[in-house]
Enzyme design. Structure first.
Site, PDB file in Angstrom:
ATOM      1  N   THR A 211       1.015   1.460  14.649  1.00 30.94           N
ATOM      2  CA  THR A 211       1.463   1.398  16.044  1.00 30.94           C
ATOM      3  C   THR A 211       0.683   2.330  16.972  1.00 30.94           C
ATOM      4  O   THR A 211       0.272   1.924  18.062  1.00 30.94           O
ATOM      5  CB  THR A 211       2.968   1.740  16.113  1.00 30.94           C
ATOM      6  OG1 THR A 211       3.679   0.810  15.303  1.00 30.94           O
ATOM      7  CG2 THR A 211       3.482   1.673  17.547  1.00 30.94           C
TER       8      THR A 211
ATOM      9  N   TYR B  74      12.078  -7.016  23.996  1.00 32.38           N
ATOM     10  CA  TYR B  74      12.144  -5.687  23.379  1.00 32.38           C
ATOM     11  C   TYR B  74      13.576  -5.165  23.231  1.00 32.38           C
ATOM     12  O   TYR B  74      13.778  -3.968  23.024  1.00 32.38           O
ATOM     13  CB  TYR B  74      11.260  -4.702  24.162  1.00 32.38           C
ATOM     14  CG  TYR B  74       9.777  -4.909  23.864  1.00 32.38           C
ATOM     15  CD1 TYR B  74       9.241  -4.603  22.611  1.00 32.38           C
ATOM     16  CD2 TYR B  74       8.915  -5.433  24.821  1.00 32.38           C
ATOM     17  CE1 TYR B  74       7.894  -4.807  22.322  1.00 32.38           C
ATOM     18  CE2 TYR B  74       7.554  -5.636  24.544  1.00 32.38           C
ATOM     19  CZ  TYR B  74       7.061  -5.314  23.287  1.00 32.38           C
ATOM     20  OH  TYR B  74       5.724  -5.510  22.997  1.00 32.38           O
TER      21      TYR B  74
ATOM     22  N   HIS C  13       0.559  -6.844  20.707  1.00 31.55           N
ATOM     23  CA  HIS C  13       1.848  -7.005  20.034  1.00 31.55           C
ATOM     24  C   HIS C  13       1.702  -8.090  18.974  1.00 31.55           C
ATOM     25  O   HIS C  13       1.018  -9.087  19.201  1.00 31.55           O
ATOM     26  CB  HIS C  13       2.939  -7.432  21.029  1.00 31.55           C
ATOM     27  CG  HIS C  13       4.171  -7.956  20.337  1.00 31.55           C
ATOM     28  ND1 HIS C  13       5.156  -7.126  19.855  1.00 31.55           N
ATOM     29  CD2 HIS C  13       4.552  -9.229  20.004  1.00 31.55           C
ATOM     30  CE1 HIS C  13       6.091  -7.865  19.256  1.00 31.55           C
ATOM     31  NE2 HIS C  13       5.762  -9.137  19.340  1.00 31.55           N
TER      32      HIS C  13
ATOM     33  N   ARG D  94      -0.647  -8.335  11.585  1.00 29.10           N
ATOM     34  CA  ARG D  94      -0.208  -6.930  11.635  1.00 29.10           C
ATOM     35  C   ARG D  94      -1.246  -6.027  10.950  1.00 29.10           C
ATOM     36  O   ARG D  94      -1.485  -4.906  11.375  1.00 29.10           O
ATOM     37  CB  ARG D  94       1.165  -6.763  10.957  1.00 29.10           C
ATOM     38  CG  ARG D  94       2.288  -7.571  11.600  1.00 29.10           C
ATOM     39  CD  ARG D  94       3.102  -6.885  12.629  1.00 29.10           C
ATOM     40  NE  ARG D  94       3.520  -5.549  12.383  1.00 29.10           N
ATOM     41  CZ  ARG D  94       4.173  -4.826  13.294  1.00 29.10           C
ATOM     42  NH1 ARG D  94       4.482  -5.357  14.487  1.00 29.10           N
ATOM     43  NH2 ARG D  94       4.531  -3.608  13.052  1.00 29.10           N
TER      44      ARG D  94
ATOM     45  N   LYS E 131      -1.751  -7.039  25.452  1.00 29.21           N
ATOM     46  CA  LYS E 131      -0.992  -6.287  26.452  1.00 29.21           C
ATOM     47  C   LYS E 131      -1.862  -5.931  27.666  1.00 29.21           C
ATOM     48  O   LYS E 131      -3.094  -6.072  27.612  1.00 29.21           O
ATOM     49  CB  LYS E 131      -0.410  -5.041  25.778  1.00 29.21           C
ATOM     50  CG  LYS E 131       0.662  -5.352  24.711  1.00 29.21           C
ATOM     51  CD  LYS E 131       1.096  -4.074  24.000  1.00 29.21           C
ATOM     52  CE  LYS E 131       2.287  -4.280  23.086  1.00 29.21           C
ATOM     53  NZ  LYS E 131       2.654  -3.034  22.372  1.00 29.21           N
TER      54      LYS E 131
ATOM     55  N   ASN F 121      -1.281   0.316  23.164  1.00 25.55           N
ATOM     56  CA  ASN F 121      -1.903  -0.013  21.879  1.00 25.55           C
ATOM     57  C   ASN F 121      -2.404  -1.453  21.823  1.00 25.55           C
ATOM     58  O   ASN F 121      -2.524  -2.042  20.753  1.00 25.55           O
ATOM     59  CB  ASN F 121      -0.950   0.307  20.729  1.00 25.55           C
ATOM     60  CG  ASN F 121       0.374  -0.407  20.883  1.00 25.55           C
ATOM     61  OD1 ASN F 121       0.542  -1.240  21.766  1.00 25.55           O
ATOM     62  ND2 ASN F 121       1.311  -0.109  20.011  1.00 25.55           N
TER      63      ASN F 121
ATOM     64  N   GLU G   1      10.619 -14.848  19.118  1.00 26.51           N
ATOM     65  CA  GLU G   1       9.649 -14.474  20.153  1.00 26.51           C
ATOM     66  C   GLU G   1       8.851 -15.680  20.644  1.00 26.51           C
ATOM     67  O   GLU G   1       8.590 -15.806  21.847  1.00 26.51           O
ATOM     68  CB  GLU G   1       8.710 -13.396  19.607  1.00 26.51           C
ATOM     69  CG  GLU G   1       9.421 -12.057  19.387  1.00 26.51           C
ATOM     70  CD  GLU G   1       8.564 -11.024  18.665  1.00 26.51           C
ATOM     71  OE1 GLU G   1       9.084  -9.930  18.375  1.00 26.51           O
ATOM     72  OE2 GLU G   1       7.378 -11.297  18.392  1.00 26.51           O
TER      73      GLU G   1
HETATM   74  P1  IDP Z   1       4.763  -2.277  16.866  1.00 21.60           P
HETATM   75  O1  IDP Z   1       4.207  -2.776  18.183  1.00 21.60           O
HETATM   76  O2  IDP Z   1       3.691  -1.692  15.995  1.00 21.60           O
HETATM   77  O3  IDP Z   1       5.617  -3.298  16.156  1.00 21.60           O
HETATM   78  P2  IDP Z   1       7.246  -0.945  17.612  1.00 21.60           P
HETATM   79  O4  IDP Z   1       7.828   0.212  16.871  1.00 21.60           O
HETATM   80  O5  IDP Z   1       7.899  -2.275  17.476  1.00 21.60           O
HETATM   81  O6  IDP Z   1       5.693  -1.018  17.223  1.00 21.60           O
HETATM   82  O7  IDP Z   1       7.203  -0.520  19.153  1.00 21.60           O
HETATM   83  C1  IDP Z   1       6.974  -1.480  20.171  1.00 21.60           C
HETATM   84  C2  IDP Z   1       5.994  -0.914  21.172  1.00 21.60           C
HETATM   85  O8  IDP Z   1       6.601   0.204  21.846  1.00 21.60           O
HETATM   86  C3  IDP Z   1       4.732  -0.310  20.552  1.00 21.60           C
HETATM   87  O9  IDP Z   1       3.745  -1.299  20.297  1.00 21.60           O
HETATM   88  C4  IDP Z   1       4.290   0.674  21.619  1.00 21.60           C
HETATM   89  O10 IDP Z   1       3.643   0.013  22.708  1.00 21.60           O
HETATM   90  C5  IDP Z   1       5.639   1.207  22.108  1.00 21.60           C
HETATM   91  N1  IDP Z   1       6.048   2.441  21.394  1.00 21.60           N
HETATM   92  C6  IDP Z   1       6.569   2.530  20.144  1.00 21.60           C
HETATM   93  N2  IDP Z   1       6.851   3.800  19.821  1.00 21.60           N
HETATM   94  C7  IDP Z   1       6.513   4.548  20.899  1.00 21.60           C
HETATM   95  C8  IDP Z   1       6.576   5.963  21.186  1.00 21.60           C
HETATM   96  O11 IDP Z   1       7.012   6.784  20.369  1.00 21.60           O
HETATM   97  N3  IDP Z   1       6.119   6.340  22.413  1.00 21.60           N
HETATM   98  C9  IDP Z   1       5.632   5.463  23.335  1.00 21.60           C
HETATM   99  N4  IDP Z   1       5.579   4.150  23.109  1.00 21.60           N
HETATM  100  C10 IDP Z   1       6.003   3.683  21.904  1.00 21.60           C
HETATM  101 MG    MG Z   2       7.446  -4.176  16.739  1.00 23.56          MG
END
Ligand code: IDP
Ligand code: MG
Length: 153
Positions: free
Chosen positions: A91, A49, A115, A85, A9, A112, A126
């Site tokens: 996350t 997304y 992805h 993962r 990212k 973070n 994807e």
């Molecule tokens: P993942 O990337 O671990 O699969 P997901 O729940 O699919 O997590 O969320 C997608 C992306 O959205 C996360 O990687 C993060 O960048 C962002 N995200 C998820 N939850 C939050 C939140 O509560 N606040 C801000 N950003 C979030």
């Molecule tokens: Mg995800």
């Protein structure tokens, strides 16, 4: 061999962590099947997304992933989705375990670094969003049998 979509990212690129993050996937034994540097168009980010549409963090997430260039990668190897993962960690960077990519380099909820697809279905969808079939390079990495033994259960 299973394939998964990885995105380094914008924070990962801006913080010059691309090499170190790719190294973690490579040293685990996963192989690169496709890779490119690109700016994700807003429409593509919204498609990717779409499962999160309506959640409070969705608008910020779209802004974040379109805020700068990303490196998009297809990794392959047995159980590559689960392996990637696990290497990524939880996350939120402040919850992710030390030793994981997010645990070592991340400290926020949104930024973070990486992805990774979360299921075979999402990986297929994807990968097709970001790569055409002829961009996926098919080859057998030398030594693959020392990472993924033939009779593994
Ligand atoms: P993942 O990337 O671990 O699969 P997901 O729940 O699919 O997590 O969320 C997608 C992306 O959205 C996360 O990687 C993060 O960048 C962002 N995200 C998820 N939850 C939050 C939140 O509560 N606040 C801000 N950003 C979030
Ligand atoms: Mg995800």
């Amino acid at each position: 061999m299973q394939r998964t979509l990885i995105i380094l990212k914008p924070d990962c690129i801006q913080r010059h962590l691309v090499g170190r993050v790719i190294q973690r996937f490579e040293e685990k034994g996963l192989s690169i099947a496709a890779m490119k540097l690109m700016h994700i168009p807003r429409g593509l980010a919204e498609e990717h997304y779409a499962p999160h549409k309506g959640k409070p963090f969705y608008p910020g997430l779209i802004d974040y992933v379109t805020s700068g260039p990303v490196v998009v990668i297809v990794l392959q190897g047995n159980r590559s989705i689960e392996i990637a993962r696990t290497l990524m960690g939880k996350t939120f960077g402040y919850e992710a375990a030390p030793g994981t990519i997010r645990g070592d380099f991340g400290a926020s909820r949104s930024y973070n670094l990486v992805h990774g697809s979360d299921s075979p279905e999402s990986a297929e969808t994807e990968i097709a969003l970001y790569f055409s079939g002829d961009e996926l390079v098919d080859y057998s990495p030398a030594g693959a049998e020392w990472v993924f033994p033939k009779n593994d259960d």
